[in-house]
Motif scaffolding. Structure first.
Motif, PDB file in Angstrom:
ATOM      1  N   ARG A 120       0.872  -1.144  -0.034  1.00 18.91           N
ATOM      2  CA  ARG A 120      -0.005   0.010  -0.045  1.00 18.91           C
ATOM      3  C   ARG A 120       0.870   1.130  -0.017  1.00 18.91           C
ATOM      4  N   ARG A 121       1.902   1.146   0.719  1.00 21.74           N
ATOM      5  CA  ARG A 121       2.789   2.512   0.834  1.00 21.74           C
ATOM      6  C   ARG A 121       3.642   2.700  -0.482  1.00 21.74           C
ATOM      7  N   TYR A 122       4.093   1.474  -1.187  1.00 20.66           N
ATOM      8  CA  TYR A 122       4.840   1.718  -2.190  1.00 20.66           C
ATOM      9  C   TYR A 122       3.742   2.124  -3.223  1.00 20.66           C
ATOM     10  N   MET A 123       2.577   1.658  -3.575  1.00 20.07           N
ATOM     11  CA  MET A 123       1.604   2.018  -4.605  1.00 20.07           C
ATOM     12  C   MET A 123       1.349   3.433  -4.365  1.00 20.07           C
ATOM     13  N   ILE A 124       1.358   3.999  -3.137  1.00 12.38           N
ATOM     14  CA  ILE A 124       0.905   5.466  -3.072  1.00 12.38           C
ATOM     15  C   ILE A 124       2.063   6.223  -3.432  1.00 12.38           C
ATOM     16  N   MET A 125       3.424   5.938  -2.988  1.00 10.99           N
ATOM     17  CA  MET A 125       4.511   6.361  -3.758  1.00 10.99           C
ATOM     18  C   MET A 125       4.851   6.376  -5.182  1.00 10.99           C
ATOM     19  N   GLN A 126       4.501   5.165  -5.691  1.00  8.71           N
ATOM     20  CA  GLN A 126       4.500   5.134  -7.042  1.00  8.71           C
ATOM     21  C   GLN A 126       4.004   5.852  -8.012  1.00  8.71           C
ATOM     22  N   ASN A 127       2.483   5.763  -7.918  1.00  7.20           N
ATOM     23  CA  ASN A 127       1.593   6.291  -8.795  1.00  7.20           C
ATOM     24  C   ASN A 127       0.247   6.239  -8.398  1.00  7.20           C
ATOM     25  N   GLN A 128      -0.258   7.076  -7.777  1.00  3.61           N
ATOM     26  CA  GLN A 128      -1.672   7.089  -7.173  1.00  3.61           C
ATOM     27  C   GLN A 128      -2.785   6.757  -8.167  1.00  3.61           C
ATOM     28  N   SER A 129      -2.354   7.058  -9.484  1.00  2.63           N
ATOM     29  CA  SER A 129      -3.269   6.747 -10.487  1.00  2.63           C
ATOM     30  C   SER A 129      -3.385   5.230 -10.808  1.00  2.63           C
ATOM     31  N   ILE A 130      -2.654   4.252 -10.376  1.00  5.46           N
ATOM     32  CA  ILE A 130      -2.772   2.944 -10.663  1.00  5.46           C
ATOM     33  C   ILE A 130      -3.810   2.214  -9.811  1.00  5.46           C
ATOM     34  N   SER A 131      -4.761   1.876 -10.294  1.00  6.25           N
ATOM     35  CA  SER A 131      -5.880   1.175  -9.292  1.00  6.25           C
ATOM     36  C   SER A 131      -5.461  -0.546  -9.209  1.00  6.25           C
ATOM     37  N   TYR A 132      -5.733  -0.741  -8.041  1.00  6.62           N
ATOM     38  CA  TYR A 132      -5.165  -2.279  -7.928  1.00  6.62           C
ATOM     39  C   TYR A 132      -6.100  -2.874  -6.814  1.00  6.62           C
ATOM     40  N   ARG A 133      -5.999  -4.085  -6.531  1.00  2.00           N
ATOM     41  CA  ARG A 133      -6.769  -4.841  -5.481  1.00  2.00           C
ATOM     42  C   ARG A 133      -5.982  -5.722  -4.880  1.00  2.00           C
ATOM     43  N   VAL A 134      -6.159  -6.190  -3.505  1.00  2.00           N
ATOM     44  CA  VAL A 134      -5.633  -7.149  -2.917  1.00  2.00           C
ATOM     45  C   VAL A 134      -6.428  -8.059  -2.316  1.00  2.00           C
ATOM     46  N   VAL A 135      -6.384  -9.317  -2.183  1.00  6.08           N
ATOM     47  CA  VAL A 135      -7.131 -10.462  -1.336  1.00  6.08           C
ATOM     48  C   VAL A 135      -5.988 -11.232  -0.649  1.00  6.08           C
ATOM     49  N   LEU A 136      -6.497 -11.267   0.739  1.00 11.50           N
ATOM     50  CA  LEU A 136      -5.562 -12.474   1.602  1.00 11.50           C
ATOM     51  C   LEU A 136      -6.762 -13.192   2.209  1.00 11.50           C
ATOM     52  N   TRP A 137      -6.424 -14.466   2.139  1.00 10.74           N
ATOM     53  CA  TRP A 137      -7.116 -15.531   2.707  1.00 10.74           C
ATOM     54  C   TRP A 137      -6.211 -16.677   3.340  1.00 10.74           C
ATOM     55  N   SER A 138      -6.677 -17.036   4.470  1.00  7.21           N
ATOM     56  CA  SER A 138      -6.316 -17.973   5.097  1.00  7.21           C
ATOM     57  C   SER A 138      -6.498 -19.517   4.743  1.00  7.21           C
ATOM     58  N   GLY A 139      -5.639 -20.427   4.784  1.00  2.85           N
ATOM     59  CA  GLY A 139      -5.776 -21.878   4.251  1.00  2.85           C
ATOM     60  C   GLY A 139      -4.964 -22.648   5.252  1.00  2.85           C
ATOM     61  N   LYS A 140      -5.652 -23.765   5.934  1.00  5.59           N
ATOM     62  CA  LYS A 140      -5.160 -24.509   6.666  1.00  5.59           C
ATOM     63  C   LYS A 140      -4.874 -26.032   5.785  1.00  5.59           C
TER      64      LYS A 140
END
Length: 219
Positions: A120-140
């Motif tokens: 998140r920090r990197y994408m803000i510094m890099q270029n705020q016009s680049i839109s992206y999504r991230v999903v995290l999910w646990s898996g045993k």
């Protein structure tokens, strides 16, 4: 046809999991890799390629993916694949005293959340016009296994956490969220960013389990 062991160096290198200790290889046909699956996706990549061409897309985004890969590996993650406009990665539950899976998953969630915050920090510094999504999910129950034959063999990850992470990405997009995760990861995230406002959403019926009925988004 001779069946190769999953510990074959060629198979290991193909999946790029050389950083997994040898004692994690429990069976010949699959490798247990419980942990967190991360799905990173660039929004609007198809339209960008269609309008500006594949070469322009690569020129613009190669550096982004290079830096995201570094962030993931610094947080003990591994990359499974780059599906053209995104990243599929895993943060493995490390061995713990008594081999307690819950303790291992808690550590993996901390690694994954740290990586997400850094992304998140990197994408803000890099270029705020680049839109992206991230999903995290646990898996045993996540495993890595090989499929194919002598003509073409790949090593893939399989498990409910992997399935949910990849299918949830479209739901996160439709709900107008930037990030989506399960309740355990939400709690881990709040330890690092207590003021974050999460919005609960009911999981689609085909993704619900006894352990998870909701996912939690950040807009």
């Amino acid at each position: 046809m001779e069946q190769r062991s999953f510990t074959d160096p060629k198979v290991i290198n193909h999946f790029d999991i050389k950083d997994i200790p040898a004692n994690r290889f429990l069976k010949d046909v699959y490798l247990d890799i419980p942990g967190i699956t991360m799905v990173f996706d660039l929004e609007g990549s198809s339209a960008s390629i269609r309008q500006r061409g594949a070469r322009d897309f690569v020129d613009v985004h190669t550096e982004v993916f290079n830096n995201l890969t570094t962030i993931i590996y610094k947080r003990e993650g591994i990359i499974e694949k780059f599906p053209g406009d995104g990243i599929s990665a895993h943060f493995l539950a490390p061995p713990t005293p008594g081999d307690n899976i819950e303790d291992g998953l808690a550590l993996a969630r901390a690694f994954a959340v740290d990586a997400l915050l850094e992304i998140r920090r990197y994408m803000i510094m890099q270029n705020q016009s680049i839109s992206y999504r991230v999903v995290l999910w646990s898996g045993k129950d996540t495993i890595a296994t090989q499929i194919g034959n002598d003509f073409h063999t790949e090593v893939i990850s399989v498990g409910d956490g992997v399935n949910t992470a990849h299918k949830l990405e479209k739901e996160v997009k439709n709900r107008g969220c930037r990030f989506g995760m399960d309740s355990f990861l939400k709690d881990s995230y709040l330890k690092r960013s207590p003021s974050t406002a999460f919005v609960p959403h009911r999981l689609p019926s085909d993704l619900r389990t006894e352990e998870n009925s909701f996912w939690y988004g950040i807009e």
